[in-house]
Design a protein around this motif. Structure first.
Motif, PDB file in Angstrom:
ATOM      1  N   THR A   1       0.846  -1.186   0.000  1.00  0.00           N
ATOM      2  CA  THR A   1       0.000   0.000   0.000  1.00  0.00           C
ATOM      3  C   THR A   1       0.879   1.232   0.000  1.00  0.00           C
ATOM      4  O   THR A   1       1.559   1.509   0.982  1.00  0.00           O
ATOM      5  CB  THR A   1      -0.924   0.022   1.223  1.00  0.00           C
ATOM      6  N   VAL A   2       0.869   1.952  -1.098  1.00  0.00           N
ATOM      7  CA  VAL A   2       1.702   3.136  -1.248  1.00  0.00           C
ATOM      8  C   VAL A   2       0.820   4.280  -1.715  1.00  0.00           C
ATOM      9  O   VAL A   2       0.104   4.148  -2.699  1.00  0.00           O
ATOM     10  CB  VAL A   2       2.840   2.895  -2.276  1.00  0.00           C
ATOM     11  N   ILE A   3       0.875   5.384  -1.005  1.00  0.00           N
ATOM     12  CA  ILE A   3       0.145   6.576  -1.442  1.00  0.00           C
ATOM     13  C   ILE A   3       1.072   7.365  -2.341  1.00  0.00           C
ATOM     14  O   ILE A   3       2.054   7.932  -1.887  1.00  0.00           O
ATOM     15  CB  ILE A   3      -0.319   7.422  -0.249  1.00  0.00           C
ATOM     16  N   GLN A   4       0.777   7.371  -3.618  1.00  0.00           N
ATOM     17  CA  GLN A   4       1.638   8.013  -4.601  1.00  0.00           C
ATOM     18  C   GLN A   4       0.762   8.819  -5.532  1.00  0.00           C
ATOM     19  O   GLN A   4       0.442   8.435  -6.635  1.00  0.00           O
ATOM     20  CB  GLN A   4       2.454   6.961  -5.380  1.00  0.00           C
ATOM     21  N   THR A   5       0.310   9.956  -5.071  1.00  0.00           N
ATOM     22  CA  THR A   5      -0.624  10.760  -5.850  1.00  0.00           C
ATOM     23  C   THR A   5       0.040  11.402  -7.057  1.00  0.00           C
ATOM     24  O   THR A   5      -0.590  11.632  -8.070  1.00  0.00           O
ATOM     25  CB  THR A   5      -1.246  11.844  -4.967  1.00  0.00           C
TER      26      THR A   5
ATOM     27  N   LEU B   1      10.729   1.881  -1.399  1.00  0.00           N
ATOM     28  CA  LEU B   1      10.005   1.658  -0.155  1.00  0.00           C
ATOM     29  C   LEU B   1       9.755   2.993   0.532  1.00  0.00           C
ATOM     30  O   LEU B   1      10.698   3.740   0.794  1.00  0.00           O
ATOM     31  CB  LEU B   1      10.808   0.749   0.787  1.00  0.00           C
ATOM     32  N   PRO B   2       8.507   3.326   0.831  1.00  0.00           N
ATOM     33  CA  PRO B   2       8.225   4.555   1.584  1.00  0.00           C
ATOM     34  C   PRO B   2       8.776   4.452   3.003  1.00  0.00           C
ATOM     35  O   PRO B   2       9.068   3.357   3.508  1.00  0.00           O
ATOM     36  CB  PRO B   2       6.692   4.633   1.596  1.00  0.00           C
ATOM     37  N   GLY B   3       8.905   5.578   3.669  1.00  0.00           N
ATOM     38  CA  GLY B   3       9.403   5.594   5.030  1.00  0.00           C
ATOM     39  C   GLY B   3       8.541   4.801   5.991  1.00  0.00           C
ATOM     40  O   GLY B   3       9.030   4.287   7.004  1.00  0.00           O
ATOM     41  N   SER B   4       7.237   4.678   5.686  1.00  0.00           N
ATOM     42  CA  SER B   4       6.325   3.941   6.560  1.00  0.00           C
ATOM     43  C   SER B   4       6.615   2.453   6.596  1.00  0.00           C
ATOM     44  O   SER B   4       6.075   1.730   7.435  1.00  0.00           O
ATOM     45  CB  SER B   4       4.876   4.179   6.122  1.00  0.00           C
ATOM     46  N   TRP B   5       7.471   1.962   5.679  1.00  0.00           N
ATOM     47  CA  TRP B   5       7.824   0.544   5.653  1.00  0.00           C
ATOM     48  C   TRP B   5       9.100   0.250   6.428  1.00  0.00           C
ATOM     49  O   TRP B   5       9.608  -0.863   6.393  1.00  0.00           O
ATOM     50  CB  TRP B   5       7.951   0.067   4.211  1.00  0.00           C
ATOM     51  N   ASP B   6       9.636   1.234   7.121  1.00  0.00           N
ATOM     52  CA  ASP B   6      10.783   1.028   7.985  1.00  0.00           C
ATOM     53  C   ASP B   6      10.320   0.929   9.440  1.00  0.00           C
ATOM     54  O   ASP B   6       9.244   1.395   9.796  1.00  0.00           O
ATOM     55  CB  ASP B   6      11.780   2.187   7.858  1.00  0.00           C
ATOM     56  N   GLY B   7      11.148   0.355  10.286  1.00  0.00           N
ATOM     57  CA  GLY B   7      10.852   0.300  11.710  1.00  0.00           C
ATOM     58  C   GLY B   7      10.088  -0.945  12.112  1.00  0.00           C
ATOM     59  O   GLY B   7       9.610  -1.734  11.289  1.00  0.00           O
ATOM     60  N   SER B   8       9.947  -1.101  13.427  1.00  0.00           N
ATOM     61  CA  SER B   8       9.315  -2.302  13.982  1.00  0.00           C
ATOM     62  C   SER B   8       7.830  -2.387  13.654  1.00  0.00           C
ATOM     63  O   SER B   8       7.262  -3.484  13.579  1.00  0.00           O
ATOM     64  CB  SER B   8       9.505  -2.324  15.503  1.00  0.00           C
TER      65      SER B   8
ATOM     66  N   GLY C   1       5.832  -6.887  10.360  1.00  0.00           N
ATOM     67  CA  GLY C   1       4.935  -7.934   9.901  1.00  0.00           C
ATOM     68  C   GLY C   1       4.721  -7.913   8.407  1.00  0.00           C
ATOM     69  O   GLY C   1       4.851  -8.938   7.730  1.00  0.00           O
ATOM     70  N   ARG C   2       4.402  -6.764   7.852  1.00  0.00           N
ATOM     71  CA  ARG C   2       4.137  -6.713   6.417  1.00  0.00           C
ATOM     72  C   ARG C   2       5.431  -6.855   5.610  1.00  0.00           C
ATOM     73  O   ARG C   2       5.413  -7.367   4.489  1.00  0.00           O
ATOM     74  CB  ARG C   2       3.410  -5.426   6.053  1.00  0.00           C
ATOM     75  N   ARG C   3       6.576  -6.416   6.157  1.00  0.00           N
ATOM     76  CA  ARG C   3       7.837  -6.655   5.470  1.00  0.00           C
ATOM     77  C   ARG C   3       8.105  -8.160   5.361  1.00  0.00           C
ATOM     78  O   ARG C   3       8.563  -8.641   4.323  1.00  0.00           O
ATOM     79  CB  ARG C   3       8.985  -5.970   6.217  1.00  0.00           C
TER      80      ARG C   3
ATOM     81  N   HIS D   1      15.693  -0.539   2.813  1.00  0.00           N
ATOM     82  CA  HIS D   1      15.034   0.496   3.598  1.00  0.00           C
ATOM     83  C   HIS D   1      14.664   1.671   2.699  1.00  0.00           C
ATOM     84  O   HIS D   1      15.043   1.722   1.528  1.00  0.00           O
ATOM     85  CB  HIS D   1      15.935   0.965   4.744  1.00  0.00           C
ATOM     86  N   HIS D   2      13.925   2.594   3.273  1.00  0.00           N
ATOM     87  CA  HIS D   2      13.505   3.778   2.520  1.00  0.00           C
ATOM     88  C   HIS D   2      14.709   4.609   2.103  1.00  0.00           C
ATOM     89  O   HIS D   2      15.599   4.885   2.900  1.00  0.00           O
ATOM     90  CB  HIS D   2      12.568   4.633   3.374  1.00  0.00           C
ATOM     91  N   ARG D   3      14.721   4.980   0.846  1.00  0.00           N
ATOM     92  CA  ARG D   3      15.708   5.911   0.300  1.00  0.00           C
ATOM     93  C   ARG D   3      14.999   6.801  -0.703  1.00  0.00           C
ATOM     94  O   ARG D   3      14.073   6.360  -1.383  1.00  0.00           O
ATOM     95  CB  ARG D   3      16.857   5.172  -0.393  1.00  0.00           C
ATOM     96  N   SER D   4      15.445   8.035  -0.812  1.00  0.00           N
ATOM     97  CA  SER D   4      14.873   8.930  -1.815  1.00  0.00           C
ATOM     98  C   SER D   4      15.113   8.351  -3.207  1.00  0.00           C
ATOM     99  O   SER D   4      16.135   7.693  -3.462  1.00  0.00           O
ATOM    100  CB  SER D   4      15.505  10.322  -1.711  1.00  0.00           C
ATOM    101  N   LYS D   5      14.183   8.594  -4.143  1.00  0.00           N
ATOM    102  CA  LYS D   5      14.251   7.963  -5.464  1.00  0.00           C
ATOM    103  C   LYS D   5      15.540   8.289  -6.214  1.00  0.00           C
ATOM    104  O   LYS D   5      16.031   7.488  -7.001  1.00  0.00           O
ATOM    105  CB  LYS D   5      13.037   8.374  -6.298  1.00  0.00           C
ATOM    106  N   TRP D   6      16.098   9.479  -5.975  1.00  0.00           N
ATOM    107  CA  TRP D   6      17.294   9.846  -6.723  1.00  0.00           C
ATOM    108  C   TRP D   6      18.503   9.010  -6.311  1.00  0.00           C
ATOM    109  O   TRP D   6      19.431   8.816  -7.113  1.00  0.00           O
ATOM    110  CB  TRP D   6      17.614  11.327  -6.549  1.00  0.00           C
ATOM    111  N   GLN D   7      18.505   8.464  -5.097  1.00  0.00           N
ATOM    112  CA  GLN D   7      19.652   7.683  -4.640  1.00  0.00           C
ATOM    113  C   GLN D   7      19.776   6.346  -5.366  1.00  0.00           C
ATOM    114  O   GLN D   7      20.855   6.030  -5.896  1.00  0.00           O
ATOM    115  CB  GLN D   7      19.573   7.495  -3.126  1.00  0.00           C
TER     116      GLN D   7
END
Length: 218
Positions: free
Chosen positions: A46-50, A82-89, A93-95, A105-111
Motif C-alpha cells: 500500500t503506497v500513497i503516490q498521488t 520503499l516509503p518511510g512507513s515501511w521502515d521500523g518495527s 509484519g508486512r515486510r 530500507h527507505h531511500r529517496s528515489k534519486w539515490q
C-alpha cells in the motif's frame, strides 16, 4: 563436471540483462537517451503516490533506467522504492509477508537512480544523454550526482525554480581579518527559470529584428 555456482546478488543478473543481445535485434546501446522513470504494478503493498497516479492507489513503486530511442524503450535496471512507513518495527509484519530483506530500507528515489547508473557504467553502459522528469530535475543532489559522474543530462524542471544567469559569477568578499572568511556570494538575485526562458526569447526576437533591418526589404 562440477556445476558452476550462480553469481551472488542481483547486480550480475541485471548487468547481464542490460548487455545481452536477443538475436538479430540488439538491445539499444547508451547512444540513445537513457530515461529514468517510475513504473507501477498492482500489489499488496500500500503506497500513497498521488504524483505518479493522479489518485490514491494500491501498488508498488519502482525506479528504473531505460535505454530509449524514437521508436523503442528497453529497461536496463530497476529498484523497488520503499516509503518511510515501511521502515521500523511497526512494519515488521508486512515486510516479512512481502519477503523484504533486512537490508532494504527507505531511500529517496534519486539515490537508487544514481546507484543504477553506477552499476550500468561498471558494465560499460554510459548514456550519451540522460533524461528524467521533474521529480529528479528539481533535486539538486541528483543534479550534482550527475555532474560528479560527468554525465550529460536534460531534466524537466518547474518554471518557478530560480537560477542565476550563466554569466553570473560568485565573488569572494574581502577579508576583514577577524573570524572565519566569508563564503563566495552572488551580487545578483536569482530569477525564475520561466523568466530566463522568456528573456532568451526576447533576446532572440530582438536579434532577428536587427538582422532583418540590416538586410533591408526583401
Amino acid at each position: 563436471m562440477p556445476r558452476r555456482s550462480p553469481p551472488s546478488g542481483p547486480a550480475p543478473h541485471r548487468g547481464h540483462t542490460a548487455t545481452r543481445n536477443p538475436g538479430p535485434h540488439p538491445v539499444p546501446t547508451p547512444s540513445p537517451p537513457t530515461v529514468t522513470r517510475r513504473h507501477l504494478r498492482r500489489s499488496t503493498l500500500t503506497v500513497i503516490q498521488t504524483q505518479a497516479l493522479g489518485k490514491v492507489g494500491n501498488c508498488q513503486i519502482g525506479v528504473s533506467v531505460h535505454a530509449a530511442s524514437d521508436t523503442a524503450s528497453c529497461p536496463l535496471s530497476w529498484r523497488l522504492f520503499l516509503p518511510g512507513s515501511w521502515d521500523g518495527s511497526v512494519a515488521a509484519g508486512r515486510r516479512a509477508r512481502c519477503r523484504i530483506s533486512e537490508g532494504e530500507h527507505h531511500r529517496s528515489k534519486w539515490q537508487p537512480a544514481l546507484d543504477m547508473l553506477d552499476e550500468l557504467a561498471a558494465v560499460g553502459l554510459r548514456p550519451a544523454v540522460l533524461v528524467a522528469d521533474t521529480g529528479y530535475g528539481a533535486n539538486a543532489d541528483f543534479r550534482h550526482g550527475l555532474e560528479d559522474r560527468g554525465l550529460a543530462y536534460a531534466l524537466r524542471v518547474k518554471g518557478e525554480m530560480t537560477a542565476h544567469a550563466e554569466s553570473a559569477v560568485p565573488l569572494q568578499p574581502l577579508y576583514g581579518g577577524l573570524g572565519p572568511r566569508s563564503l563566495p556570494r552572488y551580487r545578483t538575485h536569482p530569477v525564475s527559470l520561466r523568466e530566463h526562458v522568456l528573456a532568451q526569447g526576447r533576446d532572440r526576437a530582438a536579434a532577428d529584428d536587427t538582422e532583418a533591418d540590416r538586410a533591408g526589404p526583401a
